[in-house]
Write an enzyme that holds these catalytic residues in place. Structure first.
Site, PDB file in Angstrom:
ATOM      1  N   CYS A  30      38.044  45.356  45.873  1.00  0.00           N
ATOM      2  CA  CYS A  30      39.132  44.824  45.047  1.00  0.00           C
ATOM      3  C   CYS A  30      40.416  44.873  45.861  1.00  0.00           C
ATOM      4  O   CYS A  30      40.813  45.942  46.341  1.00  0.00           O
ATOM      5  CB  CYS A  30      39.279  45.634  43.764  1.00  0.00           C
ATOM      6  N   GLY A  31      41.064  43.731  45.999  1.00  0.00           N
ATOM      7  CA  GLY A  31      42.255  43.649  46.836  1.00  0.00           C
ATOM      8  C   GLY A  31      43.463  44.336  46.243  1.00  0.00           C
ATOM      9  O   GLY A  31      44.127  45.149  46.906  1.00  0.00           O
ATOM     10  N   HIS A  32      43.791  44.032  44.974  1.00  0.00           N
ATOM     11  CA  HIS A  32      44.998  44.628  44.403  1.00  0.00           C
ATOM     12  C   HIS A  32      44.865  46.136  44.301  1.00  0.00           C
ATOM     13  O   HIS A  32      45.832  46.878  44.514  1.00  0.00           O
ATOM     14  CB  HIS A  32      45.288  44.020  43.018  1.00  0.00           C
ATOM     15  N   ASP A  66      43.677  38.616  35.793  1.00  0.00           N
ATOM     16  CA  ASP A  66      44.504  39.234  36.816  1.00  0.00           C
ATOM     17  C   ASP A  66      45.938  38.745  36.693  1.00  0.00           C
ATOM     18  O   ASP A  66      46.200  37.547  36.713  1.00  0.00           O
ATOM     19  CB  ASP A  66      43.951  38.905  38.202  1.00  0.00           C
ATOM     20  N   CYS A  68      45.655  38.086  42.811  1.00  0.00           N
ATOM     21  CA  CYS A  68      44.288  38.566  43.066  1.00  0.00           C
ATOM     22  C   CYS A  68      43.982  38.559  44.560  1.00  0.00           C
ATOM     23  O   CYS A  68      43.919  37.499  45.191  1.00  0.00           O
ATOM     24  CB  CYS A  68      43.236  37.785  42.303  1.00  0.00           C
ATOM     25  N   GLY A  69      43.785  39.762  45.109  1.00  0.00           N
ATOM     26  CA  GLY A  69      43.604  39.890  46.552  1.00  0.00           C
ATOM     27  C   GLY A  69      42.336  39.255  47.071  1.00  0.00           C
ATOM     28  O   GLY A  69      42.357  38.462  48.022  1.00  0.00           O
ATOM     29  N   THR A  70      41.183  39.584  46.467  1.00  0.00           N
ATOM     30  CA  THR A  70      39.939  39.010  46.973  1.00  0.00           C
ATOM     31  C   THR A  70      39.827  37.528  46.644  1.00  0.00           C
ATOM     32  O   THR A  70      39.235  36.760  47.411  1.00  0.00           O
ATOM     33  CB  THR A  70      38.725  39.778  46.431  1.00  0.00           C
TER      34      THR A  70
END
Length: 346
Positions: free
Chosen positions: A102-104, A263, A267-269
């Site tokens: 998860c990016g965030h 989100d 959203c990072g990913t």
């Protein structure tokens, strides 16, 4: 005046206790569980994930779900290193499952570690780029934190192996034909224009976007089984896309998960997956600056680079940078007499 909480004997009288620090990354919450999850120092994130999922799922439900959280809460069980200078590990948890990446939450966890002093820069008042890493179920994630006089101003993470799978045509009820792009970056994502939902990306329209995402998800489930019997991915995240409002951004989106969460950040990913899609279509070049706007108007900065490590699938190395802010430090309690103590979703 003494703190009355110091006189609360909760650790003896409460069934379960989790010490947590909350933050938000460009609007999306991350709850880092520092203690109480039962994970030993130095555990492999994969082993830790399986233990939580199979034996202690209450850690996820207590930290993510109501009454202490909500459908879009995201928590991280922190694994302390077992030696000086070792890297911290994490297990990611949301309302539905245990994502590998998860990016965030990576940005939020890295910021929390730096702000708490659990990971230390060369000097207390360091200004510049500080590099370290985070061990995740999906592998080691390299991090670059931008510090000013010791305070964390932003964090960039690197994801290797993002790729565009293919585009599929769906025939949606009451809408008709629409093209959907499928891409992977730690999770599977389906991108399509928000015009297909006959609405716009707006906080006030989120219920309509969630409902429309369910229709797309169901249509994908029917469309994806391959006639030759080859395995197809199960797409849980539907990402509505549109033109940006932010003057620096090139794209805007809001992802909707299978659990009905959404989100608030870009959203990072999903940003990694989006860059992989644009690179595959010739709409984004390697090394070009990419800025994506989220639901509440915040932005992530990204860049795509070639990835020579995976020959079986054209992939990219994606770097995404965002900012997180700590919002609370607290203790979550489960009273043994509380019938809803382990959490619920309404």
């Amino acid at each position: 005046m003494s703190n009355p909480l110091q006189r609360l004997t909760y650790r003896d009288s409460y069934q379960r206790v989790l010490d947590v620090v909350d933050s938000h990354t460009c609007g999306q919450p991350t709850r880092v569980i520092l203690a109480g999850h039962g994970l030993e120092a130095g555990m492999s994130p994969l082993v830790a994930r399986d233990m939580l999922r199979d034996e202690r799922d209450w850690v996820r439900t207590v930290s993510v779900m109501e009454p202490r959280g909500h459908r879009s809460m995201f928590s991280v069980a922190l694994i302390h290193p077992d030696r000086p200078g070792g890297e911290f590990g994490v297990v990611f948890m949301d309302a539905a499952a245990y994502p590998d990446m998860c990016g965030h939450a990576t940005i939020g966890t890295a910021t929390t570690l730096l702000e708490l002093g659990l990971v230390q820069a060369p000097t207390p008042d360091f200004t510049g780029i500080f590099e370290f890493g985070l061990q995740t179920p999906g592998g080691r994630v390299p991090l670059r934190a931008r510090l000013e006089t010791g305070r964390c101003k932003s964090v960039a993470f690197v994801f290797e192996g993002a790729y565009f799978l293919k585009a599929v045509d769906l025939n949606l009820p009451d809408i008709g034909a629409v093209a959907v792009d499928l891409a992977y970056a730690g999770q599977w994502y389906a991108f399509l224009p928000v015009s297909a939902a006959r609405t716009t990306i707006d906080v006030a329209k989120i219920k309509a976007l969630i409902a429309a995402a369910s229709v797309v998800r169901a249509a994908l489930a029917e469309r994806l089984p391959d006639p030759d019997g080859r395995a197809e991915p199960i797409i849980g995240n539907i990402v509505w896309t549109d033109a940006p409002n932010h003057p620096q951004a090139q794209h805007r989106n809001v992802p909707i998960s299978a659990a009905g969460s959404f989100d608030r950040s870009p959203c990072g990913t999903a940003t990694c997956a989006r860059m992989a899609t644009l690179v595959a279509k010739g709409e984004l070049g390697f090394g070009e600056r990419f800025v994506k706007e989220g639901l509440v108007g915040t932005i992530y900065h990204g860049v795509a680079r070639p990835d020579s490590a995976k020959a079986e699938q054209p992939t990219i190395v994606a770097e995404v940078e965002g900012t997180a802010w700590i919002t609370a430090a607290s203790t979550l309690l489960v009273d043994p007499s509380d019938p809803l103590g382990n959490g619920y979703l309404a």
